[in-house]
Design an enzyme around this catalytic site. Structure first.
Site, PDB file in Angstrom:
ATOM      1  N   SER A 154       0.834  -1.208   0.000  1.00 16.30           N
ATOM      2  CA  SER A 154       0.000   0.000   0.000  1.00 16.30           C
ATOM      3  C   SER A 154       0.863   1.249   0.000  1.00 16.30           C
ATOM      4  O   SER A 154       0.371   2.324  -0.317  1.00 16.30           O
ATOM      5  CB  SER A 154      -0.851   0.068   1.269  1.00 16.30           C
ATOM      6  N   HIS A 175      -1.781  -2.881  -6.797  1.00 16.70           N
ATOM      7  CA  HIS A 175      -2.396  -2.507  -5.520  1.00 16.70           C
ATOM      8  C   HIS A 175      -3.892  -2.730  -5.597  1.00 16.70           C
ATOM      9  O   HIS A 175      -4.636  -1.913  -6.157  1.00 16.70           O
ATOM     10  CB  HIS A 175      -2.056  -1.050  -5.186  1.00 16.70           C
ATOM     11  N   GLU A 187      -4.494  -0.316  -8.708  1.00 21.90           N
ATOM     12  CA  GLU A 187      -3.453   0.633  -9.109  1.00 21.90           C
ATOM     13  C   GLU A 187      -2.251  -0.168  -9.620  1.00 21.90           C
ATOM     14  O   GLU A 187      -1.711  -0.993  -8.879  1.00 21.90           O
ATOM     15  CB  GLU A 187      -3.041   1.513  -7.925  1.00 21.90           C
ATOM     16  N   ASN A 225      -4.400   6.758  -1.819  1.00 23.93           N
ATOM     17  CA  ASN A 225      -3.981   7.081  -0.449  1.00 23.93           C
ATOM     18  C   ASN A 225      -3.276   8.426  -0.349  1.00 23.93           C
ATOM     19  O   ASN A 225      -3.078   8.939   0.748  1.00 23.93           O
ATOM     20  CB  ASN A 225      -3.092   5.971   0.122  1.00 23.93           C
TER      21      ASN A 225
HETATM   22  N1  LIG Z   1      -5.780  -5.086   4.358  1.00 28.95           N
HETATM   23  C1  LIG Z   1      -6.005  -4.126   3.480  1.00 28.95           C
HETATM   24  O1  LIG Z   1      -7.038  -3.430   3.502  1.00 28.95           O
HETATM   25  C2  LIG Z   1      -5.009  -3.875   2.379  1.00 28.95           C
HETATM   26  C3  LIG Z   1      -5.415  -3.193   1.221  1.00 28.95           C
HETATM   27  C4  LIG Z   1      -4.494  -3.007   0.179  1.00 28.95           C
HETATM   28  C5  LIG Z   1      -3.192  -3.475   0.317  1.00 28.95           C
HETATM   29  N2  LIG Z   1      -2.818  -4.095   1.477  1.00 28.95           N
HETATM   30  C6  LIG Z   1      -1.432  -4.595   1.544  1.00 28.95           C
HETATM   31  O2  LIG Z   1      -1.444  -6.004   1.295  1.00 28.95           O
HETATM   32  C7  LIG Z   1      -0.412  -6.636   2.040  1.00 28.95           C
HETATM   33  C8  LIG Z   1      -1.017  -7.735   2.903  1.00 28.95           C
HETATM   34  O3  LIG Z   1      -1.981  -7.183   3.745  1.00 28.95           O
HETATM   35  P1  LIG Z   1      -3.046  -8.096   4.534  1.00 28.95           P
HETATM   36  O4  LIG Z   1      -3.994  -7.152   5.177  1.00 28.95           O
HETATM   37  O5  LIG Z   1      -3.546  -9.180   3.630  1.00 28.95           O
HETATM   38  O6  LIG Z   1      -2.083  -8.754   5.648  1.00 28.95           O
HETATM   39  P2  LIG Z   1      -2.393  -9.992   6.630  1.00 28.95           P
HETATM   40  O7  LIG Z   1      -1.611  -9.736   7.840  1.00 28.95           O
HETATM   41  O8  LIG Z   1      -3.860 -10.248   6.697  1.00 28.95           O
HETATM   42  O9  LIG Z   1      -1.760 -11.246   5.839  1.00 28.95           O
HETATM   43  C9  LIG Z   1      -0.389 -11.416   5.612  1.00 28.95           C
HETATM   44  C10 LIG Z   1      -0.081 -12.908   5.513  1.00 28.95           C
HETATM   45  O10 LIG Z   1       1.271 -13.052   5.068  1.00 28.95           O
HETATM   46  C11 LIG Z   1       1.809 -14.176   5.748  1.00 28.95           C
HETATM   47  N3  LIG Z   1       3.278 -14.109   5.705  1.00 28.95           N
HETATM   48  C12 LIG Z   1       4.124 -13.443   6.545  1.00 28.95           C
HETATM   49  N4  LIG Z   1       5.397 -13.641   6.146  1.00 28.95           N
HETATM   50  C13 LIG Z   1       5.381 -14.447   5.055  1.00 28.95           C
HETATM   51  C14 LIG Z   1       6.364 -14.978   4.195  1.00 28.95           C
HETATM   52  N5  LIG Z   1       7.666 -14.747   4.397  1.00 28.95           N
HETATM   53  N6  LIG Z   1       5.983 -15.783   3.173  1.00 28.95           N
HETATM   54  C15 LIG Z   1       4.668 -16.051   2.973  1.00 28.95           C
HETATM   55  N7  LIG Z   1       3.672 -15.567   3.750  1.00 28.95           N
HETATM   56  C16 LIG Z   1       4.019 -14.756   4.764  1.00 28.95           C
HETATM   57  C17 LIG Z   1       1.222 -14.121   7.129  1.00 28.95           C
HETATM   58  O11 LIG Z   1       1.275 -15.391   7.750  1.00 28.95           O
HETATM   59  C18 LIG Z   1      -0.208 -13.663   6.839  1.00 28.95           C
HETATM   60  O12 LIG Z   1      -1.092 -14.757   6.656  1.00 28.95           O
HETATM   61  C19 LIG Z   1       0.296  -5.530   2.819  1.00 28.95           C
HETATM   62  O13 LIG Z   1       1.404  -5.081   2.074  1.00 28.95           O
HETATM   63  C20 LIG Z   1      -0.765  -4.441   2.903  1.00 28.95           C
HETATM   64  O14 LIG Z   1      -0.197  -3.153   3.036  1.00 28.95           O
HETATM   65  C21 LIG Z   1      -3.697  -4.332   2.493  1.00 28.95           C
END
Ligand SMILES: NC(=O)c1ccc[n+]([C@@H]2O[C@H](COP(=O)([O-])OP(=O)(O)OC[C@H]3O[C@@H](n4cnc5c(N)ncnc54)[C@H](O)[C@@H]3O)[C@@H](O)[C@H]2O)c1
Length: 426
Positions: A154, A175, A187, A225
């Site tokens: 993000s 994104h 994005e 954002n």
């Molecule tokens: N949640 C949102 O609203 C949102 C929206 C857009 C973008 N994002 C971005 O997406 C990404 C993920 O966000 P999320 O909310 O899904 O996070 P989350 O914490 O729900 O999930 C992340 C997952 O990655 C796993 N993980 C950690 N280290 C790892 C590795 N080395 N190899 C494989 N898996 C691994 C964790 O076990 C976890 O299940 C982030 O970069 C976040 O900024 C999030």
């Protein structure tokens, strides 16, 4: 969808039983063929975003491998996708056999080494540069040199994530917005070293998945954002300085501005901590530009544990049934403020700074005017794109508003973009 879908390697039923046209079936078949020609998709991280992205890619016909280091996490995410697909079937939005085929295309795994050779890998692990950089270095070694390597970050710079990749021209941002199966916007973010051909390839793929891609450079906050910052910041400052209470500000933006939610209720919905973290990240990445400085008002909420709906209290207090307790807009005050001096008019102040922010992004060449408007309408559900809104208000008038704000609150926060008056956007 239809019952005569030809899955890759499957057979085609002779009769149509679903009321869909042959043209729709042919389109679906084409999509399946394109997906199978593009090849498998890897998704790294099976959290909220990874699971949703896996669902989107599998629905588009790709074989998907979903990898998560946490034992059992990828399998649990596949189960979650199964639940989401079942709900689509129950609502009549996907035939049962199609849902079964989509789910069968997703494989759970625990290591990057379990990935087949992919056309595309999308990383969605937590927002941590070191973690992401390591994963990209490993992926670049494990995957063929033609594999597109994408991150769902993000806020982190694409070039920083690609720092240890020998051929960074294939690294870009995809994104997605939460939840990926529902939100149309993606994005497509290019770093300094991303090759344009890979960007176009990703844009075409995202469009083939039924999403709406917008292009932008790897600038702090990307489009949504970044441009959305003043929507929150102006409202917080208005409350902080005692011009109006939160319920009145939210009422004005909703009822007079046409925004689906007021800025303060929206931050309670997002989570004050999450919203503060995004704002702080943009502030830090812009060299602590005064424009994005976090407010004491929001910091105070977070420090007090008033995180919003999820903690039962944020800007507002929430009853157990989720309703807001004891906050009524002051409609007389609202009528006095709207159309009055810009410094105390929540709507003019917000619009001036939204338009200014959007125009600046375009003037710096970070995204096109059309893409900024599309991103803000789809990513935040603003009633109009800020550039179109600026055109409607008149960029000259917006420039006067920003100058008025600068006079009322000197210090560099309210800097009119030169593009408001140089005629480049009219
Ligand atoms: N949640 C949102 O609203 C949102 C929206 C857009 C973008 N994002 C971005 O997406 C990404 C993920 O966000 P999320 O909310 O899904 O996070 P989350 O914490 O729900 O999930 C992340 C997952 O990655 C796993 N993980 C950690 N280290 C790892 C590795 N080395 N190899 C494989 N898996 C691994 C964790 O076990 C976890 O299940 C982030 O970069 C976040 O900024 C999030």
């Amino acid at each position: 969808m239809d019952t005569d879908v030809r899955e890759p390697g499957g057979s085609r039923a002779a009769e149509r039983t679903d009321g869909h046209t042959d043209e729709e079936a042919a389109r679906h078949d084409d999509a399946m063929r394109a997906a199978s020609a593009f090849g498998p998709v890897g998704v790294i991280g099976a959290g909220a975003m990874g699971a949703g992205i896996a669902q989107v890619a599998a629905t588009a016909g790709h074989a998907v491998t979903l990898v998560d280091v946490a034992p059992g996490a990828a399998a649990a995410a596949v189960e979650k996708v199964g639940g989401a697909l079942s709900r689509l079937v129950d609502k009549g939005r996907m035939p049962a056999d199609h849902a079964t085929a989509v789910l069968a295309r997703i494989t759970a795994a625990q290591s990057l080494r379990d990935l087949p050779n992919c056309g595309l890998v999308i990383e969605a692990v937590p927002e941590d540069l070191g973690l992401k950089r390591g994963i990209f270095a490993e992926l670049a070694d494990l995957q063929p040199s033609t594999t597109v390597l994408a991150t769902n970050t993000s806020s982190i710079d694409i070039d920083d994530i690609a720092a240890d990749v020998a051929d960074p021209e294939r690294v870009l941002g995809l994104h997605f917005f939460n939840p990926p199966p529902v939100m149309a916007l993606v994005e497509v973010v290019h770093g300094e070293r991303t090759a344009p051909a890979y960007v176009e390839h990703a844009v075409a793929l995202v469009a083939a998945w039924g999403k709406t891609p917008v292009r932008c450079s790897s600038t702090p906050g990307f489009i949504v954002n970044r441009v959305a910052r003043p929507f929150y910041g102006e409202a917080q400052r208005i409350v902080e300085s005692g011009i109006a209470d939160p319920a009145t500000v939210d009422w004005i933006l909703r009822e007079r501005g046409g925004f689906p939610m007021g800025p303060l209720e929206l931050t309670d919905f997002i989570g004050q901590d999450v919203n503060l973290a995004v704002g702080t990240s943009v502030w830090e990445q812009t060299g602590r530009d005064e424009r994005y400085a976090p407010t004491e008002f929001q910091r105070g909420l977070v420090e007090a544990g008033r995180l919003g709906r999820k903690s039962g209290r944020g800007v507002y207090a929430y009853a157990a049934d989720g309703s807001v307790e004891g906050a009524q807009p002051d409609l007389e005050l609202a009528e006095r403020l709207v159309g009055g001096p810009v410094a105390t008019d929540p709507l003019a102040r917000t619009l001036a700074m939204l338009v200014n922010e959007a125009v600046d992004l375009v003037a710096r060449g970070e995204a096109s005017a059309d893409d900024v408007d599309t991103a803000m309408r789809l990513g935040t559900r603003y009633p109009k794109g800020p550039i179109a809104w600026g055109r409607e208000l008149g960029f000259d008038r917006v420039a006067r508003w920003v100058a008025e704000l600068d006079a009322a609150y000197p210090g560099g926060r309210y800097r009119p973009s030169p593009a408001l008056t140089d005629g480049s956007l009219t």
